[in-house]
Design a protein around this motif. Structure first.
Motif, PDB file in Angstrom:
ATOM      1  N   GLU A   9      65.755  48.995  57.882  1.00 14.46           N
ATOM      2  CA  GLU A   9      65.389  50.388  58.148  1.00 14.46           C
ATOM      3  C   GLU A   9      63.879  50.531  58.258  1.00 14.46           C
ATOM      4  OE1 GLU A   9      66.824  53.313  55.388  1.00 14.46           O
ATOM      5  OE2 GLU A   9      68.896  52.964  55.975  1.00 14.46           O
ATOM      6  N   CYS A  10      63.186  49.915  57.289  1.00 14.96           N
ATOM      7  CA  CYS A  10      61.720  49.988  57.273  1.00 14.96           C
ATOM      8  C   CYS A  10      61.143  49.403  58.569  1.00 14.96           C
ATOM      9  CB  CYS A  10      61.157  49.222  56.076  1.00 14.96           C
ATOM     10  SG  CYS A  10      61.382  50.148  54.546  1.00 14.96           S
ATOM     11  N   LYS A  11      61.749  48.316  59.055  1.00 11.73           N
ATOM     12  CA  LYS A  11      61.263  47.670  60.273  1.00 11.73           C
ATOM     13  C   LYS A  11      61.369  48.636  61.461  1.00 11.73           C
ATOM     14  CE  LYS A  11      61.260  43.245  62.519  1.00 11.73           C
ATOM     15  NZ  LYS A  11      62.012  42.088  62.897  1.00 11.73           N
ATOM     16  N   SER A  12      62.503  49.338  61.531  1.00 11.95           N
ATOM     17  CA  SER A  12      62.664  50.261  62.664  1.00 11.95           C
ATOM     18  C   SER A  12      61.689  51.437  62.541  1.00 11.95           C
ATOM     19  CB  SER A  12      64.111  50.741  62.765  1.00 11.95           C
ATOM     20  OG  SER A  12      64.386  51.607  61.701  1.00 11.95           O
ATOM     21  N   TYR A  13      61.387  51.853  61.291  1.00  8.84           N
ATOM     22  CA  TYR A  13      60.422  52.953  61.118  1.00  8.84           C
ATOM     23  C   TYR A  13      58.992  52.491  61.434  1.00  8.84           C
ATOM     24  CZ  TYR A  13      63.907  56.089  59.196  1.00  8.84           C
ATOM     25  OH  TYR A  13      64.980  56.912  59.064  1.00  8.84           O
ATOM     26  N   SER A  26      60.441  60.724  70.276  1.00  7.96           N
ATOM     27  CA  SER A  26      60.925  62.115  70.364  1.00  7.96           C
ATOM     28  C   SER A  26      60.609  62.891  69.075  1.00  7.96           C
ATOM     29  CB  SER A  26      62.430  62.107  70.605  1.00  7.96           C
ATOM     30  OG  SER A  26      63.076  61.560  69.480  1.00  7.96           O
ATOM     31  N   GLY A  27      60.741  64.207  69.154  1.00 10.62           N
ATOM     32  CA  GLY A  27      60.505  65.065  67.985  1.00 10.62           C
ATOM     33  C   GLY A  27      61.445  64.726  66.837  1.00 10.62           C
ATOM     34  N   ARG A  28      62.675  64.402  67.192  1.00  8.14           N
ATOM     35  CA  ARG A  28      63.680  64.059  66.181  1.00  8.14           C
ATOM     36  C   ARG A  28      63.262  62.792  65.432  1.00  8.14           C
ATOM     37  NH1 ARG A  28      68.550  61.354  67.013  1.00  8.14           N
ATOM     38  NH2 ARG A  28      70.020  61.647  65.321  1.00  8.14           N
ATOM     39  N   GLN A  29      62.754  61.832  66.201  1.00  6.86           N
ATOM     40  CA  GLN A  29      62.301  60.572  65.586  1.00  6.86           C
ATOM     41  C   GLN A  29      61.109  60.824  64.660  1.00  6.86           C
ATOM     42  OE1 GLN A  29      61.922  58.444  69.365  1.00  6.86           O
ATOM     43  NE2 GLN A  29      63.358  56.896  68.624  1.00  6.86           N
ATOM     44  N   TRP A  30      60.218  61.739  65.085  1.00  9.05           N
ATOM     45  CA  TRP A  30      59.064  62.099  64.246  1.00  9.05           C
ATOM     46  C   TRP A  30      59.533  62.646  62.893  1.00  9.05           C
ATOM     47  CZ3 TRP A  30      54.372  60.715  63.758  1.00  9.05           C
ATOM     48  CH2 TRP A  30      53.561  60.432  64.863  1.00  9.05           C
ATOM     49  N   ARG A  31      60.478  63.537  62.961  1.00  4.55           N
ATOM     50  CA  ARG A  31      60.967  64.187  61.739  1.00  4.55           C
ATOM     51  C   ARG A  31      61.608  63.162  60.795  1.00  4.55           C
ATOM     52  NH1 ARG A  31      61.902  68.238  65.478  1.00  4.55           N
ATOM     53  NH2 ARG A  31      64.035  67.590  65.879  1.00  4.55           N
ATOM     54  N   LYS A  32      62.384  62.255  61.420  1.00  2.64           N
ATOM     55  CA  LYS A  32      63.032  61.207  60.617  1.00  2.64           C
ATOM     56  C   LYS A  32      61.988  60.318  59.958  1.00  2.64           C
ATOM     57  CE  LYS A  32      66.755  58.752  61.820  1.00  2.64           C
ATOM     58  NZ  LYS A  32      67.599  57.950  62.705  1.00  2.64           N
ATOM     59  N   HIS A  36      61.162  59.631  55.983  1.00  2.00           N
ATOM     60  CA  HIS A  36      61.172  58.272  55.426  1.00  2.00           C
ATOM     61  C   HIS A  36      59.846  57.977  54.713  1.00  2.00           C
ATOM     62  CE1 HIS A  36      62.162  54.027  55.086  1.00  2.00           C
ATOM     63  NE2 HIS A  36      60.931  53.753  55.536  1.00  2.00           N
ATOM     64  N   LEU A  37      58.733  58.398  55.320  1.00  6.64           N
ATOM     65  CA  LEU A  37      57.423  58.122  54.716  1.00  6.64           C
ATOM     66  C   LEU A  37      57.281  58.810  53.346  1.00  6.64           C
ATOM     67  CD1 LEU A  37      55.045  58.378  57.836  1.00  6.64           C
ATOM     68  CD2 LEU A  37      55.778  56.320  56.633  1.00  6.64           C
ATOM     69  N   ALA A  38      57.982  59.926  53.221  1.00  4.10           N
ATOM     70  CA  ALA A  38      57.904  60.670  51.958  1.00  4.10           C
ATOM     71  C   ALA A  38      58.566  59.907  50.809  1.00  4.10           C
ATOM     72  CB  ALA A  38      58.556  62.035  52.132  1.00  4.10           C
ATOM     73  N   VAL A  39      59.507  59.028  51.155  1.00  2.00           N
ATOM     74  CA  VAL A  39      60.240  58.312  50.097  1.00  2.00           C
ATOM     75  C   VAL A  39      59.922  56.817  50.043  1.00  2.00           C
ATOM     76  CG1 VAL A  39      62.170  59.952  49.986  1.00  2.00           C
ATOM     77  CG2 VAL A  39      62.253  58.016  51.605  1.00  2.00           C
ATOM     78  N   CYS A  40      59.277  56.264  51.091  1.00  2.00           N
ATOM     79  CA  CYS A  40      59.019  54.813  51.135  1.00  2.00           C
ATOM     80  C   CYS A  40      57.513  54.540  51.023  1.00  2.00           C
ATOM     81  CB  CYS A  40      59.595  54.204  52.421  1.00  2.00           C
ATOM     82  SG  CYS A  40      59.299  52.431  52.538  1.00  2.00           S
ATOM     83  N   GLY A  41      57.113  53.990  49.899  1.00  2.00           N
ATOM     84  CA  GLY A  41      55.698  53.712  49.647  1.00  2.00           C
ATOM     85  C   GLY A  41      55.151  52.632  50.575  1.00  2.00           C
ATOM     86  N   ARG A  42      55.982  51.632  50.871  1.00  2.00           N
ATOM     87  CA  ARG A  42      55.546  50.498  51.701  1.00  2.00           C
ATOM     88  C   ARG A  42      55.208  50.977  53.126  1.00  2.00           C
ATOM     89  NH1 ARG A  42      59.083  45.858  53.434  1.00  2.00           N
ATOM     90  NH2 ARG A  42      57.544  44.329  54.043  1.00  2.00           N
ATOM     91  N   CYS A  43      56.098  51.810  53.664  1.00  2.00           N
ATOM     92  CA  CYS A  43      55.885  52.327  55.023  1.00  2.00           C
ATOM     93  C   CYS A  43      54.712  53.323  55.035  1.00  2.00           C
ATOM     94  CB  CYS A  43      57.154  52.987  55.550  1.00  2.00           C
ATOM     95  SG  CYS A  43      58.412  51.768  55.969  1.00  2.00           S
TER      96      CYS A  43
END
Lengths: 256, 192
Positions: A9-13, A26-32, A36-43
């Motif tokens: 998942e992290c790789k795709s983000y 896309s806007g949808r991808q931005w929101r996703k 993800h960034l809010a919960v994943c410290g590494r990303c």
């Protein structure tokens, strides 16, 4: 397993993180991605690194390489176009091609082409004359063959009547011949029954009448046949002669 | 310069003077792209020269509904790709022979110190760009340096937009990773 899935998942983000310029995701991808960034410290750390390097890429974008000797380059381009005859080809295509091909590259091409054209024309004319001559000869042959074979006379009622008459005479001749073949050699007498005699007599009358008509026709047609003695009717020899020359008589009639 | 459309029409008709104007106007754009792709001034000049010869040769086939610059960039990109692929095959493509001086910085004019820093970094990035694979480099240059849209890049290179994005991702990832290393080294050298 969960760890592995999270890494995927992290790789795709992170892919989305690198495609961070307008119109790339896309806007949808931005929101996703934001979620993800809010919960994943590494990303989130990765996003910070990208943010740090972005100004350098922007700086690189701002560099506008300049061509300092544009005039020289233009001249080079135009010279090359002229050298490769691309320019003149566009303007005077036909002339340039003729000159380029005939004199520069292949000096003997022009006379060779003229020679080929002349030879072709001569061969064509010669062939035409020979063929025409052969065709006219063939036509003559066909015409003469048609005349000899009597093909044009098929529809002629006069000739058809003559043919029928000839056939009838042949039959009568054969009848006499059969009757005479039964004669006694020593006495020369022939024994005939009444029926045969009556038939013979009627045939004789008919034959004489037919002969008279035929003799008249033959005399008119052929001078050779005119030499025959016809006053006493036709002897078997004379009659055979006529039958033998049957085709010639018809041909003579056709020629007339 | 006169109207591009008119110049193109005249050039198509064999007007060499019109074509001269076309070359004079667009050679700068072609050179900028070629230099960014090849990072070698001499090779870039050769590519520009060949590009305009091809333009002259194929002008009758040019579809006037499309933008001339798109067509021009397509030719430049194809020639650059051929050149890069040939260099790559011959093993010549190294960061050492890339002429990074071609990148003349114009940023940081208000701050001379910043300008020096940027010059060094941009020079380093130039070296990093020259280390990318030919495809990644084409996509990166067209999108990030020439500032073209993904669709235009896709049209010029003849790739799907998805492939363009994939190559762009790898190109940026490569450059950013190395840039991060350089930045880290710089920080260490400065005792940060």
């Amino acid at each position: 397993m969960a760890w592995k899935r999270r890494k995927m998942e992290c790789k795709s983000y992170q892919r989305l993180l690198h495609l961070n310029r307008r119109g790339e995701i896309s806007g949808r991808q931005w929101r996703k991605l934001e979620r993800h960034l809010a919960v994943c410290g590494r990303c989130a750390e990765k996003a910070k690194m990208i943010e740090r390097t972005d100004p350098y890429l922007q700086a690189l974008r701002d560099i506008e390489p300049e061509l300092d000797d544009g005039e020289a380059l233009t001249k080079k381009v135009l010279d090359k176009i002229d050298k490769t005859s691309l320019g003149s080809r566009r303007k005077l295509w036909g002339e340039s091609l003729y000159r380029g091909v005939s004199t520069r590259s292949f000096p003997l091409l022009q006379p060779a082409l003229i020679g080929i054209v002349l030879v072709t024309v001569c061969a064509f004319l010669f062939q035409e004359f020979v063929i025409l001559d052969q065709v006219s000869r063939l036509e003559k042959k066909v015409a003469s063959y048609s005349a000899i074979s009597g093909a044009p006379g098929i529809g002629n009622p006069q000739i058809s009547a003559l043919n029928r008459r000839m056939d009838r005479l042949e039959e009568q001749y054969n009848l006499f011949d059969r009757a005479l073949s039964g004669a006694d050699r020593e006495t020369g007498r022939v024994l005939l029954d009444t029926g045969t005699l009556n038939t013979l007599m009627s045939e004789i009358v008919d034959l004489q009448l037919t002969n008279a008509i035929l003799v008249e026709m033959l005399t008119d047609i052929s001078p050779e046949l005119g030499a025959l003695s016809l006053e006493d009717g036709l002897s078997s020899t004379e009659f055979s002669l006529i039958l033998k020359n049957r085709r010639e008589i018809i041909n003579a009639l056709l020629q007339l | 310069m006169q109207d591009t459309h008119e110049i193109l029409v005249r050039s198509r008709g064999g007007d060499i003077e019109a074509f001269r104007q076309l070359v004079e106007h667009y050679q700068g754009y072609a050179f900028a792209l070629a230099l960014r792709m090849l990072c070698n001034e001499e090779n870039a000049r050769d590519v520009v020269q060949e590009t305009f010869i091809r333009v002259w040769k194929h002008l009758p086939k040019y579809d006037q509904r499309k933008r001339f610059t798109t067509w021009l960039y397509t030719i430049v990109t194809n020639l650059c790709y051929d050149s890069l692929a040939a260099q790559s095959r011959e093993g010549k493509m190294t960061a050492q022979n890339a002429d990074t001086n071609c990148l003349t910085i114009t940023t940081g004019k208000d701050n001379p110190e910043r300008e020096i820093d940027d010059k060094e970094l941009v020079k380093n990035i130039g070296t990093l760009v020259s280390e990318l694979s030919p495809k990644q480099r084409m996509v990166f240059v067209l999108r990030d340096l020439q500032n073209l849209s993904i669709k235009e890049v896709s049209h010029i290179i003849g790739m799907s937009t998805h492939s363009v994005k994939t190559n762009l991702y790898y190109a940026r990832q490569n450059i950013r990773r190395k840039l991060e290393t350089l930045d880290g080294m710089e920080e260490k050298e400065n005792g940060v």
